[in-house]
Design a protein around this motif. Sequence first.
Motif, PDB file in Angstrom:
ATOM      1  N   SER A 109      49.448  23.904   5.973  1.00  0.00           N
ATOM      2  CA  SER A 109      49.152  22.526   5.568  1.00  0.00           C
ATOM      3  C   SER A 109      49.573  22.288   4.130  1.00  0.00           C
ATOM      4  O   SER A 109      50.090  21.214   3.788  1.00  0.00           O
ATOM      5  CB  SER A 109      47.661  22.264   5.745  1.00  0.00           C
ATOM      6  N   ALA A 110      49.360  23.290   3.270  1.00  0.00           N
ATOM      7  CA  ALA A 110      49.745  23.165   1.866  1.00  0.00           C
ATOM      8  C   ALA A 110      51.262  23.043   1.721  1.00  0.00           C
ATOM      9  O   ALA A 110      51.758  22.249   0.902  1.00  0.00           O
ATOM     10  CB  ALA A 110      49.237  24.372   1.087  1.00  0.00           C
ATOM     11  N   ARG A 111      52.002  23.797   2.519  1.00  0.00           N
ATOM     12  CA  ARG A 111      53.472  23.714   2.467  1.00  0.00           C
ATOM     13  C   ARG A 111      53.941  22.325   2.875  1.00  0.00           C
ATOM     14  O   ARG A 111      54.838  21.748   2.255  1.00  0.00           O
ATOM     15  CB  ARG A 111      54.091  24.779   3.365  1.00  0.00           C
ATOM     16  N   ARG A 112      53.325  21.789   3.924  1.00  0.00           N
ATOM     17  CA  ARG A 112      53.717  20.439   4.377  1.00  0.00           C
ATOM     18  C   ARG A 112      53.345  19.384   3.340  1.00  0.00           C
ATOM     19  O   ARG A 112      54.110  18.458   3.081  1.00  0.00           O
ATOM     20  CB  ARG A 112      53.039  20.116   5.709  1.00  0.00           C
ATOM     21  N   ALA A 113      52.175  19.546   2.738  1.00  0.00           N
ATOM     22  CA  ALA A 113      51.742  18.569   1.746  1.00  0.00           C
ATOM     23  C   ALA A 113      52.652  18.569   0.528  1.00  0.00           C
ATOM     24  O   ALA A 113      52.977  17.520  -0.023  1.00  0.00           O
ATOM     25  CB  ALA A 113      50.302  18.864   1.324  1.00  0.00           C
ATOM     26  N   THR A 114      53.081  19.764   0.130  1.00  0.00           N
ATOM     27  CA  THR A 114      53.970  19.863  -1.032  1.00  0.00           C
ATOM     28  C   THR A 114      55.322  19.254  -0.729  1.00  0.00           C
ATOM     29  O   THR A 114      55.890  18.493  -1.533  1.00  0.00           O
ATOM     30  CB  THR A 114      54.142  21.331  -1.449  1.00  0.00           C
ATOM     31  N   GLY A 115      55.847  19.557   0.452  1.00  0.00           N
ATOM     32  CA  GLY A 115      57.175  19.060   0.814  1.00  0.00           C
ATOM     33  C   GLY A 115      57.183  17.594   1.182  1.00  0.00           C
ATOM     34  O   GLY A 115      58.091  16.844   0.825  1.00  0.00           O
ATOM     35  N   GLY A 116      56.147  17.136   1.900  1.00  0.00           N
ATOM     36  CA  GLY A 116      56.145  15.762   2.392  1.00  0.00           C
ATOM     37  C   GLY A 116      55.517  14.759   1.459  1.00  0.00           C
ATOM     38  O   GLY A 116      55.911  13.595   1.419  1.00  0.00           O
ATOM     39  N   TYR A 117      54.525  15.198   0.696  1.00  0.00           N
ATOM     40  CA  TYR A 117      53.786  14.249  -0.145  1.00  0.00           C
ATOM     41  C   TYR A 117      53.853  14.610  -1.630  1.00  0.00           C
ATOM     42  O   TYR A 117      53.369  13.854  -2.461  1.00  0.00           O
ATOM     43  CB  TYR A 117      52.310  14.208   0.278  1.00  0.00           C
ATOM     44  N   GLY A 118      54.426  15.752  -1.951  1.00  0.00           N
ATOM     45  CA  GLY A 118      54.478  16.182  -3.346  1.00  0.00           C
ATOM     46  C   GLY A 118      53.109  16.516  -3.897  1.00  0.00           C
ATOM     47  O   GLY A 118      52.877  16.447  -5.103  1.00  0.00           O
ATOM     48  N   LYS A 119      52.173  16.851  -3.001  1.00  0.00           N
ATOM     49  CA  LYS A 119      50.786  17.113  -3.391  1.00  0.00           C
ATOM     50  C   LYS A 119      50.523  18.612  -3.286  1.00  0.00           C
ATOM     51  O   LYS A 119      50.522  19.187  -2.204  1.00  0.00           O
ATOM     52  CB  LYS A 119      49.835  16.353  -2.460  1.00  0.00           C
ATOM     53  N   GLU A 120      50.296  19.248  -4.428  1.00  0.00           N
ATOM     54  CA  GLU A 120      50.017  20.678  -4.426  1.00  0.00           C
ATOM     55  C   GLU A 120      48.558  20.939  -4.067  1.00  0.00           C
ATOM     56  O   GLU A 120      47.708  20.043  -4.143  1.00  0.00           O
ATOM     57  CB  GLU A 120      50.360  21.277  -5.789  1.00  0.00           C
ATOM     58  N   THR A 121      48.274  22.187  -3.688  1.00  0.00           N
ATOM     59  CA  THR A 121      46.953  22.533  -3.164  1.00  0.00           C
ATOM     60  C   THR A 121      46.315  23.661  -3.956  1.00  0.00           C
ATOM     61  O   THR A 121      46.962  24.657  -4.275  1.00  0.00           O
ATOM     62  CB  THR A 121      47.064  22.968  -1.682  1.00  0.00           C
ATOM     63  N   VAL A 122      45.030  23.481  -4.260  1.00  0.00           N
ATOM     64  CA  VAL A 122      44.208  24.562  -4.786  1.00  0.00           C
ATOM     65  C   VAL A 122      43.389  25.107  -3.618  1.00  0.00           C
ATOM     66  O   VAL A 122      42.622  24.373  -2.997  1.00  0.00           O
ATOM     67  CB  VAL A 122      43.263  24.078  -5.905  1.00  0.00           C
ATOM     68  N   LEU A 123      43.584  26.373  -3.311  1.00  0.00           N
ATOM     69  CA  LEU A 123      42.797  27.031  -2.260  1.00  0.00           C
ATOM     70  C   LEU A 123      41.728  27.878  -2.930  1.00  0.00           C
ATOM     71  O   LEU A 123      42.024  28.866  -3.600  1.00  0.00           O
ATOM     72  CB  LEU A 123      43.690  27.910  -1.385  1.00  0.00           C
ATOM     73  N   PHE A 124      40.486  27.454  -2.746  1.00  0.00           N
ATOM     74  CA  PHE A 124      39.377  28.236  -3.279  1.00  0.00           C
ATOM     75  C   PHE A 124      38.816  29.094  -2.153  1.00  0.00           C
ATOM     76  O   PHE A 124      38.339  28.571  -1.138  1.00  0.00           O
ATOM     77  CB  PHE A 124      38.285  27.324  -3.841  1.00  0.00           C
ATOM     78  N   LEU A 125      38.892  30.388  -2.330  1.00  0.00           N
ATOM     79  CA  LEU A 125      38.412  31.328  -1.316  1.00  0.00           C
ATOM     80  C   LEU A 125      37.204  32.067  -1.857  1.00  0.00           C
ATOM     81  O   LEU A 125      37.315  32.923  -2.744  1.00  0.00           O
ATOM     82  CB  LEU A 125      39.525  32.315  -0.947  1.00  0.00           C
ATOM     83  N   ASP A 126      36.037  31.716  -1.338  1.00  0.00           N
ATOM     84  CA  ASP A 126      34.793  32.324  -1.805  1.00  0.00           C
ATOM     85  C   ASP A 126      34.537  33.637  -1.067  1.00  0.00           C
ATOM     86  O   ASP A 126      34.924  33.803   0.091  1.00  0.00           O
ATOM     87  CB  ASP A 126      33.633  31.349  -1.564  1.00  0.00           C
ATOM     88  N   GLU A 127      33.871  34.568  -1.774  1.00  0.00           N
ATOM     89  CA  GLU A 127      33.493  35.865  -1.192  1.00  0.00           C
ATOM     90  C   GLU A 127      34.709  36.637  -0.676  1.00  0.00           C
ATOM     91  O   GLU A 127      34.679  37.234   0.404  1.00  0.00           O
ATOM     92  CB  GLU A 127      32.485  35.651  -0.051  1.00  0.00           C
ATOM     93  N   ILE A 128      35.802  36.635  -1.432  1.00  0.00           N
ATOM     94  CA  ILE A 128      37.030  37.266  -0.961  1.00  0.00           C
ATOM     95  C   ILE A 128      36.843  38.751  -0.665  1.00  0.00           C
ATOM     96  O   ILE A 128      37.568  39.334   0.147  1.00  0.00           O
ATOM     97  CB  ILE A 128      38.183  37.063  -1.981  1.00  0.00           C
TER      98      ILE A 128
END
Length: 461
Positions: A109-128
């Motif tokens: 989803s992040a790849r599509r958002a970056t390519g299609g909307y120019g919107k980068e993503t912060v993925l917060f992963l708790d308890e990694i």
Amino acid sequence: MEPDLFTAAAEDRHEKDPSASPLAVRMRPRTVDEVVGQQHLLKPGSPLRRLVGEGGGGPAGPSSVILWGPPGTGKTTLAYVVSKATNKRFVELSAITAGVKEVRAVIESARRATGGYGKETVLFLDEIHRFSKAQQDSLLPAVENRWVTLIAATTENPYFSIISPLLSRSLLLTLEPLTDDDLLALLTRALTDERGLGGAVTLAEDAQTHLLRIAGGDARRALTALEAAAGAALATDEQEITLQTVEDTVDRAAVKYDRDGDQHYDVASALIKSIRGSDVDAALHYLARMIEAGEDPRFIARRLMISASEDIGLADPTALPTAVAAAQAVAMIGFPEAALTLSHATIALALAPKSNAATLAISAAQEDVRKGLAGPVPAHLRDGHYKGAAKLGHAQGYVYPHDVPGGIAAQQYAPDAVRDRRYYTPTRYGAEARYADVVDRVRERLGRAGSDGAAGSSGPA
């Protein structure tokens, strides 16, 4: 499709009706400058500042950050602030419930958002740290290609719980427990800010002190308790949150204990004296009072180490290693789990046989030294490893104990002034009974069987 429908919907609900969200969520900082605590990570030019676009035209911030610290110290908050400051999508996953499938879906989803909307993503992963090696491996392509800005949180030592390839590609930042001043600033803001309680209630000083103690450096716990107490006060038309209200709502009585006053020293003294007296139940009571009052666990651990030598000594040679191990464990894990470790050590020390012989021995020896009973080191014991030592008579006539049957050489060791002094008088309690037999035989072999005593007698177990 819109890349972050769920996040957008949640934020829209919060903006329309802020009271629908918990106080801890409503008071979450929106900018880096609103963050309370962790100032060592928020200095100008720091990696976190660069991550939110501050610092001018310098190098870009890291694409992967691992936040290591106790619960409630701001790991989720920092990730949220980064997303808001950089206008990036914020996606949160918990390693407790998410797996590789969910991680890959977010990355795609992040790849599509970056390519299609120019919107980068912060993925917060708790308890990694709860992710397996294979699950952590699934994050590597996204980190290497900067498809997401990964911010991972862990309460466990990342050098033991996170795979080396991911650790080497990430910036590791250590968060510290919030201080009472930090928590007080958060409570004050929550009481007065329109996003919080908006001045609807005030907080009595003793109630404030109790909230700080039960929070234990955890901002979320402090705000949750404040919200519950405020709700109870407003329900009865009270304008001030009293200590009684806080005690009733969090179901936890306030402990009369001043960490900087008499109670601090009185309860600590009672703990040690209960251990010395072998009253394990009393010792656990005082330990519990210190824990519930928010005492620094390292202070308690230090007192236990002192007790192990002062009151137990050679009657149980395992007492000191137990206390030292407890202190090391406490430093690594902190509360609440450290309470178990301190209980373990307290019980072991309280039930151990007691001897203050080591305490009396060193006290008597020090007293003689203070009185001037010292004198020169016997010539045959002096250092003989330098040129000219033999001409001075140093180390001449020294008998190497390992060359003598039984390993005890009958020669003078103490200076003349104290050669007949006895400092160590072992008890017949526990393991020290063996030392009592040994020391008599050794003194007889050394020709000191009839020497005068200098140290006092040991007290009863």
